[in-house]
Design a protein around this motif. Sequence first.
Motif, PDB file in Angstrom:
ATOM      1  N   GLN A   1       8.189  -4.402   3.905  1.00  0.00           N
ATOM      2  CA  GLN A   1       7.999  -3.009   3.508  1.00  0.00           C
ATOM      3  C   GLN A   1       6.525  -2.614   3.637  1.00  0.00           C
ATOM      4  O   GLN A   1       6.215  -1.508   4.105  1.00  0.00           O
ATOM      5  N   GLU A   2       5.626  -3.506   3.245  1.00  0.00           N
ATOM      6  CA  GLU A   2       4.192  -3.223   3.396  1.00  0.00           C
ATOM      7  C   GLU A   2       3.824  -3.074   4.871  1.00  0.00           C
ATOM      8  O   GLU A   2       3.038  -2.185   5.228  1.00  0.00           O
ATOM      9  N   LEU A   3       4.402  -3.915   5.731  1.00  0.00           N
ATOM     10  CA  LEU A   3       4.140  -3.831   7.160  1.00  0.00           C
ATOM     11  C   LEU A   3       4.648  -2.511   7.727  1.00  0.00           C
ATOM     12  O   LEU A   3       3.945  -1.840   8.501  1.00  0.00           O
ATOM     13  N   ILE A   4       5.837  -2.136   7.342  1.00  0.00           N
ATOM     14  CA  ILE A   4       6.390  -0.855   7.807  1.00  0.00           C
ATOM     15  C   ILE A   4       5.521   0.300   7.315  1.00  0.00           C
ATOM     16  O   ILE A   4       5.202   1.225   8.079  1.00  0.00           O
ATOM     17  N   ASN A   5       5.114   0.258   6.059  1.00  0.00           N
ATOM     18  CA  ASN A   5       4.267   1.328   5.510  1.00  0.00           C
ATOM     19  C   ASN A   5       2.922   1.386   6.236  1.00  0.00           C
ATOM     20  O   ASN A   5       2.408   2.478   6.506  1.00  0.00           O
ATOM     21  N   SER A   6       2.339   0.221   6.547  1.00  0.00           N
ATOM     22  CA  SER A   6       1.051   0.227   7.238  1.00  0.00           C
ATOM     23  C   SER A   6       1.204   0.748   8.663  1.00  0.00           C
ATOM     24  O   SER A   6       0.341   1.472   9.165  1.00  0.00           O
ATOM     25  N   LYS A   7       2.327   0.420   9.341  1.00  0.00           N
ATOM     26  CA  LYS A   7       2.573   0.939  10.683  1.00  0.00           C
ATOM     27  C   LYS A   7       2.754   2.449  10.647  1.00  0.00           C
ATOM     28  O   LYS A   7       2.236   3.183  11.503  1.00  0.00           O
ATOM     29  N   ILE A   8       3.494   2.916   9.658  1.00  0.00           N
ATOM     30  CA  ILE A   8       3.716   4.361   9.538  1.00  0.00           C
ATOM     31  C   ILE A   8       2.396   5.069   9.255  1.00  0.00           C
ATOM     32  O   ILE A   8       2.085   6.099   9.870  1.00  0.00           O
ATOM     33  N   SER A   9       1.610   4.536   8.330  1.00  0.00           N
ATOM     34  CA  SER A   9       0.340   5.192   7.993  1.00  0.00           C
ATOM     35  C   SER A   9      -0.635   5.155   9.161  1.00  0.00           C
ATOM     36  O   SER A   9      -1.387   6.106   9.386  1.00  0.00           O
ATOM     37  N   SER A  10      -0.629   4.050   9.958  1.00  0.00           N
ATOM     38  CA  SER A  10      -1.536   3.998  11.092  1.00  0.00           C
ATOM     39  C   SER A  10      -1.085   4.942  12.184  1.00  0.00           C
ATOM     40  O   SER A  10      -1.903   5.565  12.876  1.00  0.00           O
ATOM     41  N   SER A  11       0.222   5.084  12.397  1.00  0.00           N
ATOM     42  CA  SER A  11       0.693   6.006  13.431  1.00  0.00           C
ATOM     43  C   SER A  11       0.512   7.456  12.997  1.00  0.00           C
ATOM     44  O   SER A  11       0.171   8.310  13.804  1.00  0.00           O
TER      45      SER A  11
ATOM     46  N   GLU B   1      12.758 -14.593  -0.694  1.00  0.00           N
ATOM     47  CA  GLU B   1      13.413 -13.433  -0.095  1.00  0.00           C
ATOM     48  C   GLU B   1      12.794 -12.127  -0.601  1.00  0.00           C
ATOM     49  O   GLU B   1      12.567 -11.191   0.175  1.00  0.00           O
ATOM     50  N   LYS B   2      12.502 -12.045  -1.898  1.00  0.00           N
ATOM     51  CA  LYS B   2      11.862 -10.851  -2.453  1.00  0.00           C
ATOM     52  C   LYS B   2      10.478 -10.658  -1.839  1.00  0.00           C
ATOM     53  O   LYS B   2      10.078  -9.529  -1.506  1.00  0.00           O
ATOM     54  N   GLU B   3       9.738 -11.755  -1.706  1.00  0.00           N
ATOM     55  CA  GLU B   3       8.396 -11.670  -1.131  1.00  0.00           C
ATOM     56  C   GLU B   3       8.453 -11.219   0.328  1.00  0.00           C
ATOM     57  O   GLU B   3       7.648 -10.388   0.766  1.00  0.00           O
ATOM     58  N   VAL B   4       9.422 -11.727   1.097  1.00  0.00           N
ATOM     59  CA  VAL B   4       9.571 -11.325   2.499  1.00  0.00           C
ATOM     60  C   VAL B   4       9.921  -9.842   2.585  1.00  0.00           C
ATOM     61  O   VAL B   4       9.366  -9.102   3.421  1.00  0.00           O
ATOM     62  N   LYS B   5      10.825  -9.372   1.738  1.00  0.00           N
ATOM     63  CA  LYS B   5      11.180  -7.947   1.727  1.00  0.00           C
ATOM     64  C   LYS B   5       9.958  -7.085   1.418  1.00  0.00           C
ATOM     65  O   LYS B   5       9.734  -6.046   2.039  1.00  0.00           O
ATOM     66  N   GLN B   6       9.169  -7.536   0.443  1.00  0.00           N
ATOM     67  CA  GLN B   6       7.973  -6.799   0.066  1.00  0.00           C
ATOM     68  C   GLN B   6       6.970  -6.769   1.222  1.00  0.00           C
ATOM     69  O   GLN B   6       6.398  -5.711   1.539  1.00  0.00           O
ATOM     70  N   LEU B   7       6.768  -7.901   1.889  1.00  0.00           N
ATOM     71  CA  LEU B   7       5.837  -7.950   3.019  1.00  0.00           C
ATOM     72  C   LEU B   7       6.324  -7.086   4.183  1.00  0.00           C
ATOM     73  O   LEU B   7       5.528  -6.402   4.836  1.00  0.00           O
TER      74      LEU B   7
END
Length: 100
Positions: A84-94, A76-82
């Motif tokens: 968050q990383e996905l959201i951060n990468s989407k935000i940075s790419s947009s 569950e911690k690993e999924v939350k971390q992934l």
Amino acid sequence: MYISVIVCNCDVTYNSDVTLFVETNVCTFAVLALRPQNNLRINLQRLQNEVTELRKRAATAHIKYEAEKSNREGVEKEVKQLRQELINSKISSSVGGRNV
């Protein structure tokens, strides 16, 4: 309760808990008559063994449960971390696409 037992010869050791009867014509067969209190002792011992076995199985199941629980929490911690990383990468790419 009567249990028939094959005896090699007529020499039979007597136990205080068991009454022994030897048939008149045949020395090779004996019948053991269990006293009611012995039957209760046997049942008590069997039940105690079953309780011990169930306690061991419960302890094993609890250990497995704790291991699965810790594995689940780690995943569950690993999924939350992934996520968050996905959201951060989407935000940075947009954000990066808008600046260009």
